[in-house]
Design an enzyme around this catalytic site. Structure first.
Site, short mmCIF file in Angstrom:
data_model
loop_
_atom_site.label_atom_id
_atom_site.label_comp_id
_atom_site.label_asym_id
_atom_site.label_seq_id
_atom_site.Cartn_x
_atom_site.Cartn_y
_atom_site.Cartn_z
N HIS A 1 -3.65 6.83 2.28
CA HIS A 1 -4.05 5.49 1.87
C HIS A 1 -5.43 5.18 2.47
O HIS A 1 -5.68 5.43 3.65
CB HIS A 1 -3.02 4.47 2.34
CG HIS A 1 -3.45 3.06 2.11
ND1 HIS A 1 -3.92 2.63 0.90
CD2 HIS A 1 -3.49 1.99 2.95
CE1 HIS A 1 -4.24 1.35 0.99
NE2 HIS A 1 -3.99 0.94 2.23
N CYS B 1 0.81 -1.23 0.00
CA CYS B 1 0.00 0.00 0.00
C CYS B 1 0.84 1.27 0.00
O CYS B 1 0.31 2.36 -0.20
CB CYS B 1 -0.95 0.00 1.19
SG CYS B 1 -1.86 -1.54 1.33
N ASN C 1 -10.25 -0.71 0.03
CA ASN C 1 -8.80 -0.55 0.09
C ASN C 1 -8.20 -1.15 -1.20
O ASN C 1 -8.36 -2.34 -1.44
CB ASN C 1 -8.30 -1.29 1.34
CG ASN C 1 -6.79 -1.28 1.49
OD1 ASN C 1 -6.07 -0.94 0.56
ND2 ASN C 1 -6.34 -1.68 2.66
O1 UT7 Z 1 -3.84 -1.62 3.44
C1 UT7 Z 1 -3.40 -2.46 4.42
C2 UT7 Z 1 -3.67 -1.89 5.69
N1 UT7 Z 1 -4.73 -2.60 6.38
C3 UT7 Z 1 -5.37 -1.95 7.32
O2 UT7 Z 1 -5.14 -0.79 7.52
C4 UT7 Z 1 -6.34 -2.68 8.20
C5 UT7 Z 1 -6.26 -2.12 9.58
N2 UT7 Z 1 -7.20 -2.72 10.47
C6 UT7 Z 1 -8.51 -2.47 10.42
O3 UT7 Z 1 -8.95 -1.68 9.62
C7 UT7 Z 1 -9.42 -3.16 11.41
O4 UT7 Z 1 -8.62 -3.83 12.37
C8 UT7 Z 1 -10.41 -4.16 10.74
C9 UT7 Z 1 -11.43 -3.39 9.94
C10 UT7 Z 1 -9.64 -5.09 9.83
C11 UT7 Z 1 -11.14 -4.97 11.81
O5 UT7 Z 1 -11.79 -4.11 12.72
P1 UT7 Z 1 -11.65 -4.33 14.27
O6 UT7 Z 1 -12.47 -3.32 14.93
O7 UT7 Z 1 -10.18 -4.35 14.59
O8 UT7 Z 1 -12.33 -5.74 14.46
P2 UT7 Z 1 -11.72 -7.08 15.06
O9 UT7 Z 1 -10.72 -7.66 14.12
O10 UT7 Z 1 -11.29 -6.83 16.47
O11 UT7 Z 1 -12.99 -8.02 15.07
C12 UT7 Z 1 -14.08 -7.76 15.94
C13 UT7 Z 1 -15.12 -8.84 15.73
C14 UT7 Z 1 -14.59 -10.27 15.80
O12 UT7 Z 1 -15.57 -11.04 16.43
P3 UT7 Z 1 -15.45 -11.41 17.98
O13 UT7 Z 1 -14.15 -12.15 18.12
O14 UT7 Z 1 -15.47 -10.12 18.71
O15 UT7 Z 1 -16.66 -12.26 18.19
C15 UT7 Z 1 -14.47 -10.68 14.37
O16 UT7 Z 1 -14.58 -12.05 14.19
O17 UT7 Z 1 -15.69 -8.69 14.43
C16 UT7 Z 1 -15.65 -9.98 13.76
N3 UT7 Z 1 -15.51 -9.72 12.34
C17 UT7 Z 1 -16.55 -9.53 11.53
N4 UT7 Z 1 -17.87 -9.52 11.76
C18 UT7 Z 1 -18.68 -9.26 10.71
C19 UT7 Z 1 -14.37 -9.63 11.60
N5 UT7 Z 1 -14.66 -9.37 10.33
C20 UT7 Z 1 -16.01 -9.30 10.26
C21 UT7 Z 1 -16.90 -9.04 9.21
N6 UT7 Z 1 -18.23 -9.03 9.50
N7 UT7 Z 1 -16.49 -8.78 7.94
#
Ligand code: UT7
Length: 337
Positions: free
Chosen positions: A264, A123, A294
């Site tokens: 980004h 990225c 993204n």
């Molecule tokens: O270009 C490369 C750079 N990449 C990035 O910048 C990504 C940076 N990170 C992020 O943007 C965020 O960390 C994410 C958007 C990827 C995830 O958001 P988060 O608030 O950190 O969520 P999390 O990973 O802590 O997940 C929270 C919950 C989990 O469930 P439990 O364990 O709390 O029951 C996940 O399993 O959300 C669940 N989850 C989803 N639920 C519905 C993860 N993905 C999804 C989904 N739909 N698509």
């Protein structure tokens, strides 16, 4: 023009973006569409990322998208393919292992005087690309570069993994960058910061084919993008403001003077957090992740092109571009438009 550009004494050489272009595949996929193939919802994706839709290629190739973006950038810059001395493509999703994307584009557009190569900085690739191009152009040996950022991440994500597949999209952005003699040495790309931390590379990865030769036989596997989202989030929120401040400081910009921060497009919450850390209002941070998701190396040049084509960029405007991602890599550039 290889080796033949000479700059007169007493004149300054500015490295300017003189044209931008982009291409996004027609096929729009909404969050509701994705909720039919993985256990997710529009509400979750929108509230956690800001993304509402992304465009996923059905017919296009990485090369084809790049050619469209490149032609638009060259048309705006008023340069012909033969004028290009340097063609750099930033991508992690080439059509072929070899030839690389830049050579494929060179062939497709007929940029027969350019040398062409790819860079893999995920990225941050476009930021790395414009820095590399600037260095060549500053040497005085070359006059015109085309830097492309293109991704077709739809072929690299696991469409059963809801934690990644909802985030990414396909597209291409490009910029023509030229060395121009000017009386005033305060225009164009003034500073670029490039950083990487390979020791943390595992938090965002996509493995290659396993070793499989006549001595070692491993089951051929296919790897997808995997990510520790929270680690990447923390990394972005820490490093991007630092890189932005450093690029601005090197260029002699006060942050308050900056007209636009072109970041980004990974997550709206990351952009808000960066804005807060920099003490800058969100109005200065244009976004397109709502519509594009993204697009890795393509995010920054596509957004730059959108802002440019909306007529928002006036001569003298101060811009900061910033990218971050796999590697880990990150970078920022300070530009006077
Ligand atoms: O270009 C490369 C750079 N990449 C990035 O910048 C990504 C940076 N990170 C992020 O943007 C965020 O960390 C994410 C958007 C990827 C995830 O958001 P988060 O608030 O950190 O969520 P999390 O990973 O802590 O997940 C929270 C919950 C989990 O469930 P439990 O364990 O709390 O029951 C996940 O399993 O959300 C669940 N989850 C989803 N639920 C519905 C993860 N993905 C999804 C989904 N739909 N698509």
């Amino acid at each position: 023009m290889n080796g033949s550009a000479h700059f007169r004494r007493g004149k300054h050489m500015n490295i300017k973006i003189t044209g931008t272009g982009s291409f996004i595949p027609a096929n729009r996929v909404t969050n509701d569409d994705l909720s039919k193939i993985v256990d997710t919802s529009d509400e979750w994706i929108k509230s956690r990322t800001g993304i509402e839709a992304r465009h996923i290629s059905t017919e296009d190739t990485t090369t084809g998208m790049s050619v469209q973006a490149a032609k638009r950038a060259m048309e705006q810059a008023g340069v012909e393919p033969e004028d290009l001395d340097i063609l750099i493509a930033a991508t992690i999703s080439t059509d072929k292992v070899v030839p690389g994307l830049a050579c494929e584009v060179q062939s497709a557009i007929g940029a027969k005087n350019a040398f062409a190569f790819d860079i893999n900085a995920a990225c941050s690739g476009f930021l790395y690309g414009i820095n590399i191009a600037s260095m060549y152009l500053k040497s005085g040996e070359y006059k015109t570069a085309l830097v492309i950022g293109t991704e077709m991440l739809s072929k690299m994500v696991d469409w059963t993994d809801r934690s990644t597949c909802v985030l990414f999209g396909d597209g291409s952005g490009a910029a023509v960058i030229r060395a121009e003699e000017c009386a005033e040495n305060r225009e164009g790309i003034l500073s670029v910061i490039q950083r990487s931390d390979g020791a943390k590379g595992d938090v965002l990865r996509c493995d290659n084919r396993p070793v499989n030769n006549f001595l070692v036989k491993r089951e051929a596997g296919f790897s997808y993008v995997s990510m520790n989202g929270q680690e990447v989030y923390k990394f972005a929120v820490k490093t991007v403001p630092e890189a932005v401040k450093e690029a601005a400081g090197k260029a002699g910009f006060a942050l308050d003077e900056v007209d636009y921060f072109i970041l980004h497009q990974a997550n709206y919450r990351i952009i808000e957090a960066v804005a807060k850390r920099l003490g800058q209002p969100m109005e200065k941070f244009p976004t397109n992740l709502q519509e594009c998701g993204n697009i890795s190396a393509a995010s920054v040049p596509i957004l730059l092109d959108e802002v440019n084509r909306k007529g928002l960029l006036k001569p003298g405007n101060k811009l900061i571009l910033a990218g971050f991602g796999a590697g880990l890599t990150w970078g920022a550039a300070a530009i006077i438009w």
